[in-house]
Design a protein around this motif. Sequence first.
Motif, short mmCIF file in Angstrom:
data_model
loop_
_atom_site.label_atom_id
_atom_site.label_comp_id
_atom_site.label_asym_id
_atom_site.label_seq_id
_atom_site.Cartn_x
_atom_site.Cartn_y
_atom_site.Cartn_z
N GLU A 1 -8.05 4.55 6.06
CA GLU A 1 -7.05 5.28 5.76
C GLU A 1 -6.59 6.38 6.45
OE1 GLU A 1 -5.24 4.76 1.63
OE2 GLU A 1 -4.35 6.77 1.63
N TYR B 1 -7.61 -3.87 1.05
CA TYR B 1 -6.27 -4.65 0.40
C TYR B 1 -6.99 -6.06 -0.03
CZ TYR B 1 -3.95 -0.70 2.45
OH TYR B 1 -3.49 0.44 2.69
N GLN C 1 0.38 8.78 -6.02
CA GLN C 1 1.43 8.09 -6.59
C GLN C 1 1.38 7.56 -7.89
OE1 GLN C 1 4.57 7.67 -5.42
NE2 GLN C 1 3.79 9.22 -3.88
N GLU D 1 -8.10 -2.12 -3.37
CA GLU D 1 -7.03 -1.02 -3.72
C GLU D 1 -6.03 -1.98 -4.68
OE1 GLU D 1 -5.21 1.72 -1.15
OE2 GLU D 1 -3.31 0.52 -1.57
N LEU E 1 10.06 5.19 -5.82
CA LEU E 1 8.58 4.78 -5.80
C LEU E 1 7.89 4.10 -6.90
CD1 LEU E 1 7.38 7.95 -3.49
CD2 LEU E 1 7.41 5.53 -2.91
N GLU F 1 4.11 4.00 2.39
CA GLU F 1 4.90 4.63 1.83
C GLU F 1 4.88 6.28 2.22
OE1 GLU F 1 7.73 3.39 0.31
OE2 GLU F 1 6.79 1.60 0.96
N ALA G 1 -3.65 7.59 -0.64
CA ALA G 1 -2.23 8.05 -1.00
C ALA G 1 -2.06 7.29 -2.64
CB ALA G 1 -1.24 7.26 0.12
N SER G 2 -2.42 6.17 -2.68
CA SER G 2 -2.38 5.68 -3.95
C SER G 2 -2.48 6.55 -5.14
CB SER G 2 -2.90 4.29 -4.40
OG SER G 2 -4.38 4.26 -3.88
N PRO H 1 0.84 -1.33 0.03
CA PRO H 1 -0.02 0.08 -0.07
C PRO H 1 0.74 1.10 -0.02
CG PRO H 1 -0.88 -1.50 1.60
CD PRO H 1 0.39 -2.12 1.09
N ARG H 2 0.44 2.12 -0.96
CA ARG H 2 1.16 3.51 -0.89
C ARG H 2 1.14 4.29 0.16
NH1 ARG H 2 2.59 0.87 -4.37
NH2 ARG H 2 3.83 1.55 -6.28
N LEU H 3 -0.16 3.91 1.32
CA LEU H 3 -0.23 4.93 2.33
C LEU H 3 0.93 4.54 3.16
CD1 LEU H 3 -2.02 6.14 4.52
CD2 LEU H 3 -2.79 3.94 5.10
#
Lengths: 493, 493, 448, 448
Positions: D49, D3, C88, B45, D91, A82, C84-85, A78-80
């Motif tokens: 989140e 997820y 990115q 996600e 990234l 990061e 957040a994705s 998950p990019r969270l």
Amino acid sequence: QEEALIFELDNPGVVGVDLPEPATTKTKLGGVKARGRIGLPDLAEPQVVRHFTRLSQKNFGIDSTMYPLGSCTMKHNPRLNEKMARLPGFSDIHPLQPESTVQGALELIDQLAHWLKTLTGMPAVAMSPGAGAHGELCGLMAIHAALEARGEGHRKRVLVPESAHGTNPATAAFCGFSVDTIPAEDNGRVSVEAVKAKLGPDVACIMLTNPNTCGLFEPQIKEIADAVHEAGGYFYCDGANYNAIVGRVRPADLGVDAMHINLHKTFSTPHGGGGPGSGPVVLSAALAPFAPLPYVVHGEDGFRLVEHAADAEGKPFGRLKTFHGQMGMFVRALSYILSHGADGLRQVATDAVLNANYVLASLQDVMSAPFGGPCMHEALFDDGFLKGTGVTPLDFAKAMIDEGFHPMTMYFPLVVHGALLVEPTETESKSTLDQFIATLRHLAEKAKAGDAAFFQAAPRLTPRRRLDETAAARKPILRWTPPAQPVQAQAAE
Amino acid sequence: QEEALIFELDNPGVVGVDLPEPATTKTKLGGVKARGRIGLPDLAEPQVVRHFTRLSQKNFGIDSTMYPLGSCTMKHNPRLNEKMARLPGFSDIHPLQPESTVQGALELIDQLAHWLKTLTGMPAVAMSPGAGAHGELCGLMAIHAALEARGEGHRKRVLVPESAHGTNPATAAFCGFSVDTIPAEDNGRVSVEAVKAKLGPDVACIMLTNPNTCGLFEPQIKEIADAVHEAGGYFYCDGANYNAIVGRVRPADLGVDAMHINLHKTFSTPHGGGGPGSGPVVLSAALAPFAPLPYVVHGEDGFRLVEHAADAEGKPFGRLKTFHGQMGMFVRALSYILSHGADGLRQVATDAVLNANYVLASLQDVMSAPFGGPCMHEALFDDGFLKGTGVTPLDFAKAMIDEGFHPMTMYFPLVVHGALLVEPTETESKSTLDQFIATLRHLAEKAKAGDAAFFQAAPRLTPRRRLDETAAARKPILRWTPPAQPVQAQAAE
Amino acid sequence: MRYLPLTEADRRSMLATIGVDSVDALFRDVPEGARLPGPIPGLPNHMGELQVERHLSRLSTKNLTAGCVPFFLGAGAYKHHVPASVDQILLRGEFLTSYTPYQPEVSQGTLQYLFEFQTQVALLTGMDVANASMYDGATGTAEAVLMANRITKRNKAILSGGLHPHYREVTQTTCGVMGMDIQAQTPDPAGKEDLAGLVDDQTACVVVQTPSLFGHLSDFTALCTAAHAKGALVIVVVTEVVSLGLLTPPGQMGADIVVCEGQSIGNALNFGGPYVGLFATREKFVRQMPGRLCGQTVDAEGKRGFVLTLSTREQHIRREKATSNICTNSGLCALAFTIHLSLLGEEGFSRLARINHANAVLLAEKLAGLKGVEVLNDSFFNEFTVKLPKKAAKVVEKLAKQQILAGVPVSRLYPAEDGLEKLLLVACTETNTESDMDALVRGLEEVL
Amino acid sequence: MRYLPLTEADRRSMLATIGVDSVDALFRDVPEGARLPGPIPGLPNHMGELQVERHLSRLSTKNLTAGCVPFFLGAGAYKHHVPASVDQILLRGEFLTSYTPYQPEVSQGTLQYLFEFQTQVALLTGMDVANASMYDGATGTAEAVLMANRITKRNKAILSGGLHPHYREVTQTTCGVMGMDIQAQTPDPAGKEDLAGLVDDQTACVVVQTPSLFGHLSDFTALCTAAHAKGALVIVVVTEVVSLGLLTPPGQMGADIVVCEGQSIGNALNFGGPYVGLFATREKFVRQMPGRLCGQTVDAEGKRGFVLTLSTREQHIRREKATSNICTNSGLCALAFTIHLSLLGEEGFSRLARINHANAVLLAEKLAGLKGVEVLNDSFFNEFTVKLPKKAAKVVEKLAKQQILAGVPVSRLYPAEDGLEKLLLVACTETNTESDMDALVRGLEEVL
């Protein structure tokens, strides 16, 4: 597209950063000379960005396709996580700042430790190991220290099943132990009898991976743990496959004394082409006093770091890393853990196991599964289904690449012939699994139909065709050297 | 690899975000009904991240290759600018916060305005237009307002050279003007005589691109400006090609009354597949009083926004955007500008022109350059060199794709036959230009050698071969519809 | 200069190839008097990255960041949480550093997300088709009025008193210069306006908004019927697109064109821009629609692919006869919208809308309990109007000093109108905690 | 759970394919007493989140961020400016979410940057070859000592008193368990130590550091000659890799193994990790080297390509006979290092080093002017030792309260040693402005 080495793009006279003039021309170098030209290439920023962007385009990642490498737990990153790791309050603090200025960082480590201890049911955790193998080292050093403290330093034999990851025997040897291999049963498990046959007063511990590297839960684990304990040894559990049971089974309930947790597997800190990892080790009450420095404690005036043996309550066996551990990975792991919670983590294990069994059940008629089902988080096949086809597991795996999938782990574990170990993880959808299954069925049928040449020529659609690994090892070229200087840095042969 | 539409990945029951239960079940919807199912797909996600990652892999970008689209100024997009635009103090502030709480934001707009005014030598700038074409609209509205204020609202004719971007006549028409086309001279320029022949008491302004769309500086620009002014009209300069002269020539010194500046070209705010852009318009003293709302002023107690006509000193012609302009682009542009400084910006223009002339000089023996050299920031070729080969400029461009380059602009400007307009920008290195030149030489020779089929079948290495644009327009399919519902949303034919 | 890859040696060698002595020779067409001999005077030279960061960070810290305080501003721009994705993916160079997809073979990524975006917008608004985005909601509204003018060949547009005044101003500015007759109604804080009676056979369109500037919700079904009976179109504006997760979409009410500000999904507040305008209409009007369109087609091998289409409407083909001068759209903001909405999905988007509404209901109840404070709305989504006993702008300034951003005073938008200066627009989204709300209540108690 | 892409319907259908009734049946090998019937007690359930962001942001703001204050800490971790492009490339999912490049055909990106990294490390250190990274400098040092043990078949290692004490401890811990005799010298704040006399024919290696913990610079040429004469190896440790932009590299002094902490280039402070260990040696020792190695080869069409090589040294092939148990390295940190160093280039890296040195010289001069403060160093790079009139730890605590992070008190590293408690290590990099330095001077004036 071809991409030259960064050294071949050298354009002397350009810069990729703009730096001011030094503040003074005075120097204080003592007798040490300023160096001459290093040989680094000069490039402008656009060239550097394009170079590395183009390199990246030659890679597969989880973001781009299913990456079912057995034993590696390649799940969604998950990019969270990061984003959280890059909060300046975590990324821009120095490990030796006064403790009063890093209370949030220490609290974070404490919170992650609390989760790891509660999830595993273990009373202590050593946070500093830098990766799984480093965690194994930590665990075996704690065992070593505990044995010494008991006056049983003569226990030098470590039992390791033949199905173990190579890190297990390597780590044991690294700690000065001798390795004694336990043969696998026909069903891919270790039997309590086989263990008992090896036990003796010189046994320091057993190192057991559970679920094991065949993707199977060791059903006699409790009996094995009891037998080892009875014989005065400790039970080191390799936690590489913890993802299969996280939130559903507490290793403490299985009699474990020490287990490392690969944060970059179970807790999804990105593997990044080979690290950084992080390998905290949970410890039983017997081993806890020997946990290495430094560690975090919670005192009256907040959190504190114990960095020196004199300040420790127990008898720490030493120090494993320059500083306190992989803080950046801790932030990511806690972000992942909080996002899942106790309910979500249980579901992680459930879905990981379900996905693997679905793959196993859907392919066992066309591929050969040595141990049948159910499996845990990985589905193991052997090369039986390729017998007589002229297609090797390697060929088969390379053909998958052209279909857009990263291959599974090949030729490991060693206990079956031509192993193909598939670990889908819980973050693959059923529809992706169905595509994967259809592709593998198609390839298996194609192999059986006798089209060996097709497989031997794979992959075709990649930036490079098959690479000559033998030549690379025979005459190693490990660095670039300028063409004007014909002497190449080669390893001794 | 194929990638389905996001709608085709629908897996009802999963979620890609975790949201808590609503705080209350009370509603205050009055007589409006809650809606039923929308028809959005459900995905987790990992699926969403993979979907868009895979889509991205079907694109070329500046990061991955040279992108010499003429007129588009596809230069390096520094990531520093992205980082700065994401500082919470810029990205997380609301446009209607009290002015006392956004002093830094207003100061930033003021600083960028100062740079734009000083670089162009102009006394005023309207910051709010959202893109280049929007800037043109702003400029023409200011001219419209100025003419009305002078009592010369009857001036309804706008002179536009035939080489102009389509936005020029479109904008003029949008503002209620009629468009009168000035023919190009044989040398690709506009002559002062041709302009004088069109001037008259009903002319509102001339819209001239300079450097023009053939990549040439208009040598008579000063005379043209004087003639237009003498005839009572204004000079709108299309600043799309400002990159060629930034830091070396001040548009004010050429007699310009209004010029938009594409921040997403000259000042490198990323174009992002088609926006967002930003098109501030610098204005002469004659037009400045009519600049639109809102704008920033510096008073005694700090910076202030003038948002209403009643508070304005001049006679603003109105408002062009919901809020104050493209703040996110302002931050990026200022970051770019400060990084370059006055010296670096001058070098930008110098190197952009040098790179274009190098391409022109290196290719004019194998390709046909209608106007010879020197050019400014773009090298223009026509299809003369393809005559009789059966290869069209389109075929030629598509063949470049298989060589790893993004094609140049084709069939524009309209004043030459089969135009091929190459704008390398200053951020391409000589070595990349040399590769580009070698590739084009090779392709030109291949075309002349009679291998038309090779070109007609290009590109071969892309996610899609050539696409049928005619079919797309004949029976437009502009959205996905569920296969179960056979009625497709199609535009009227 | 870190962004410039030519060395002095490169430049010399290139000049030799070109056959000139110096770069200045390449600028020979520039009138001599306009050729500057050196860097433009009065401006500093280049800075390193660290220095630029310091300079801009210093400016940024002079602003009060929404995320750091209890925050209740709306009025056309809303603070929502973006995963957040989203950012990115946006930052991937293949998206960030690409141009308009003129070469479809190497732009299928951009084209496919635009096709997905168009579909999402059509679904949300309940319309047949949507374009690939506009600059923002206000410019979209002006374009919609011009489109109605082209379709009906009529000149008059009626703008609701519930329409955001900035949208009104942009429409007046843009359509005014074209000579249209824009009849803007007076502000409608009570939400009682009925425009059906104003529509006549000169009317090109009626422009209405729901939720209105003041937060009121409306069903425009009757208005649409009435307008259509007169041959006029109805343009429905939505400035808070999250409301479409809960409320009947304009398409179901009979709207002819729907324009939304899409900022709420995927995009930060950004002090007002860049934002993304959504623009949807009926199938039959598609060839009068402004802006870019992506369409489905097949490639030479028969595989599905996407291209920009119907470009004969556009300026680069049609020049002065184009439907609009628009060229650049809000591609990246549209991508952010598409990714965020894909993450939300049916379930998430609908729940997000319900949370927004529930939080606003909770806050309205708390504020209604304050002495002298009156909530004007019978209906609202996530924003409503309260009447304070004092001038709202002063109250907001005072609370800002206490680090509470209380809302938008109506006088900021309508400075000249009497009777509005005590009105405050208060928005509440999923990002507001109950303790934020309580901080606002306490703050108001103190200053009122 | 955002997820997890399986729905309940998916799960049911998959169980049917597998042929079991419930998921629990798949866990049948788990001893019954260890099967938990539900989520593990005592832990909260999943968070959205936004909630996770709030939780972690709150923790992060309890720390005093280096970039917000005058900051002078070093001692093995340094604050440098990293260009924004480094992190953005890192990234990219193709780098971030890939595994160890076991399948070279789809990992050429990772492999090529590792090859570039190895070359850069060899160039910086002046050595022949380098591996693909270690966990950090201290673990690399311990591995180097073990490598010397394998090469020389000798058991004794001499550790300099200038070696970072954490490096010493890690070496003692790691090599101690292997039974090596680790002779650590007492701290050497004066930088006068000479180890040549201690080397005997039992000595496997001498481990020295430059700049030393206390900042002193050394030329180890004579030591190398002396050690080699006794058949011992010299391991040179560098904890501040930027120093290699200015100083004679260890390879030129005759070092056999060079270990560096690479954090300074490309990597943030991160409260101590993850960092990246650099490890370089002579060509002749390459088969005794621990860690991963990337090598050049050709593919089936003869094109240059890269693979992991010499894996017969490694644990997954050689098991208990491996050169090390190391498996994961610091790939992404190595990538950051490689990108940053590529941006710097020869010119930038050398200038960066000169700026660091010049800033430190400037600060040392300023501090030397303070009453009662003594700078101990005759030579240093960007860090030096000052002797204060009071206990350094107390001074640092007091200054921290004034938002100045003054340096590392030596007592933090050597708590039991007498005579060190007044010593403070002070580092100064390109990120320190002169006003930072003056703030430190003023702060010290106040508290001393």
